[in-house]
Motif scaffolding. Sequence first.
Motif, mmCIF file in Angstrom:
data_model
loop_
_atom_site.group_PDB
_atom_site.id
_atom_site.type_symbol
_atom_site.label_atom_id
_atom_site.label_comp_id
_atom_site.label_asym_id
_atom_site.label_seq_id
_atom_site.Cartn_x
_atom_site.Cartn_y
_atom_site.Cartn_z
ATOM 1 N N ARG A 115 48.791 32.843 43.240
ATOM 2 C CA ARG A 115 48.095 32.672 44.508
ATOM 3 C C ARG A 115 46.704 33.279 44.431
ATOM 4 O O ARG A 115 46.515 34.371 43.895
ATOM 5 N N THR A 116 45.689 32.555 44.901
ATOM 6 C CA THR A 116 44.338 33.100 44.953
ATOM 7 C C THR A 116 44.308 34.222 45.984
ATOM 8 O O THR A 116 44.591 34.004 47.158
ATOM 9 N N PRO A 117 43.995 35.434 45.554
ATOM 10 C CA PRO A 117 44.057 36.564 46.489
ATOM 11 C C PRO A 117 42.882 36.554 47.460
ATOM 12 O O PRO A 117 41.803 36.039 47.137
ATOM 13 N N PRO A 118 43.064 37.101 48.639
ATOM 14 C CA PRO A 118 41.914 37.262 49.534
ATOM 15 C C PRO A 118 40.987 38.332 48.971
ATOM 16 O O PRO A 118 41.400 39.172 48.172
ATOM 17 N N GLY A 119 39.748 38.304 49.398
ATOM 18 C CA GLY A 119 38.824 39.334 48.940
ATOM 19 C C GLY A 119 37.449 38.768 48.654
ATOM 20 O O GLY A 119 37.167 37.594 48.868
ATOM 21 N N THR A 120 36.613 39.631 48.118
ATOM 22 C CA THR A 120 35.238 39.258 47.801
ATOM 23 C C THR A 120 35.194 38.454 46.508
ATOM 24 O O THR A 120 36.180 38.352 45.775
ATOM 25 N N ALA A 121 34.025 37.923 46.224
ATOM 26 C CA ALA A 121 33.850 37.181 44.975
ATOM 27 C C ALA A 121 34.132 38.077 43.771
ATOM 28 O O ALA A 121 34.778 37.648 42.803
ATOM 29 N N ASP A 122 33.664 39.315 43.813
ATOM 30 C CA ASP A 122 33.906 40.236 42.699
ATOM 31 C C ASP A 122 35.397 40.462 42.489
ATOM 32 O O ASP A 122 35.871 40.530 41.343
ATOM 33 N N GLN A 123 36.137 40.581 43.566
ATOM 34 C CA GLN A 123 37.581 40.794 43.458
ATOM 35 C C GLN A 123 38.280 39.565 42.866
ATOM 36 O O GLN A 123 39.202 39.691 42.051
ATOM 37 N N LEU A 124 37.832 38.370 43.260
ATOM 38 C CA LEU A 124 38.430 37.152 42.708
ATOM 39 C C LEU A 124 38.099 36.996 41.232
ATOM 40 O O LEU A 124 38.946 36.552 40.443
ATOM 41 N N ILE A 125 36.882 37.344 40.838
ATOM 42 C CA ILE A 125 36.514 37.259 39.428
ATOM 43 C C ILE A 125 37.346 38.247 38.606
ATOM 44 O O ILE A 125 37.795 37.922 37.494
ATOM 45 N N THR A 126 37.584 39.420 39.147
ATOM 46 C CA THR A 126 38.455 40.381 38.468
ATOM 47 C C THR A 126 39.863 39.820 38.319
ATOM 48 O O THR A 126 40.496 39.952 37.258
ATOM 49 N N ALA A 127 40.357 39.161 39.365
ATOM 50 C CA ALA A 127 41.685 38.549 39.306
ATOM 51 C C ALA A 127 41.721 37.427 38.264
ATOM 52 O O ALA A 127 42.725 37.259 37.551
ATOM 53 N N MET A 128 40.637 36.665 38.161
ATOM 54 C CA MET A 128 40.567 35.614 37.149
ATOM 55 C C MET A 128 40.573 36.216 35.746
ATOM 56 O O MET A 128 41.271 35.721 34.845
ATOM 57 N N ALA A 129 39.816 37.276 35.548
ATOM 58 C CA ALA A 129 39.785 37.938 34.236
ATOM 59 C C ALA A 129 41.154 38.498 33.886
ATOM 60 O O ALA A 129 41.589 38.420 32.727
ATOM 61 N N ASP A 130 41.856 39.050 34.868
ATOM 62 C CA ASP A 130 43.210 39.561 34.634
ATOM 63 C C ASP A 130 44.148 38.419 34.244
ATOM 64 O O ASP A 130 45.003 38.580 33.364
#
Length: 411
Positions: A115-130
């Motif tokens: 699931r795409t997490p809520p949050g800022t762009a930086d947080q989503l990019i971190t989730a993508m890297a993870d």
Amino acid sequence: MTLRRRGTNLPKMGDFNQSVILEAIRRSGEGLSRTELVETTGLSAQTVTNITRRLIADGLIDEAGRTISGPGKPRTTLRLNAGSRLSIGVHLDPTTMTFVLLDLAGSVIADDARRTPPGTADQLITAMADGVADLIRGAGITTDGVAGIGVAAPGPLDAERGTVIDPPKLHSWHRVPLRDALAAATGIDVTLEKDTTAAAVAELWRGDDPSSGSFLFVYLGSGIGTALVIDGDVVRGASRNVGEVGHIIVDPDGPACACGRRGCVDVVCTPAAIVQRAEHAGLFGATPEADAPAVVDARFTQLCAQADAGEQPALRILEEAIGHFSVLVSSLTNMLDVDRVVLGGPFWSRAERTALRVLPVLLEAQSATRAVRGLPVSGTVVGEEVGAIGAGCLVLDEILTPRASALLLDS
């Protein structure tokens, strides 16, 4: 008659010819001999010999035994060394992030979705890297084995800068440097492409023939977009943003749109718009988070299941949306005169049964060329991971696919 890519014996064409040979071997499935490559590509025997020798040295192809075909000595079959190069594809959708690991043949050897997490762009990019790190770790490989990461993201994009510009479904994003930020977070080169364009690339790669005419790819995700393929090549446009169709009017009496007009695709045909219509009709109970991606995802799934089961209220709502959707598709196909329509994206499979029953009939009635030919309509051959697979194929595309631009010689 199917057109096939052929090489050229002019000088300074090495990169193009190498791609022609690699593409021919990949498409053959079982491999080709050097003699068959000469016949298939139009290249001279000496050119084929020189290039295949180099490809074997680079580990991109292997000699896979000898076969006897008619008189003469046995021929050595050349096959793609699929494990010699790997790529990662990432699809960023406001609802779901999808990750795939592909080999050089474009086959999926590992995948994941979350699931795409809520949050800022930086947080989503971190989730993508993870997600990328987890995929690599789970496959038991290192980053050294990955040729690159392809990212499919909602547009519009600034392709030159690698930024995502105010996508309508990612509200916290404004000129986000996604390409460079993800590359810095993973240590792997990143290629950024529109999700719709990436989906069309996947269809070309996984289809039967890379030059099988022209088609319109219609992408059903959190939003709706399109991509165009002409003679086996994806048309990207001057700014690489072909396919932004969200504000084409399909119902002049429809709901008001944020753009100031009424009845745009964004407020009539998207899953969120269809779910909202179902809520107003009383099919679902009220919820304070009715427009949340997770709620839209679950309710759209439920609505399509009810329609498939023949429940009339759900069926009427879905068929009405498909009717408006046909206005969009027929407008584009009449203008572009393509051979066929392909539909896909993360929400497609749920609506597929009803859509493939209703949409071809509507498009036939609205076709400007129905007296000349039919317009085949089909779902993607790739499946729900089409965006991520296409993104990974973009990396492999640079290695394998012949580019006409390579034929432009410096003066």
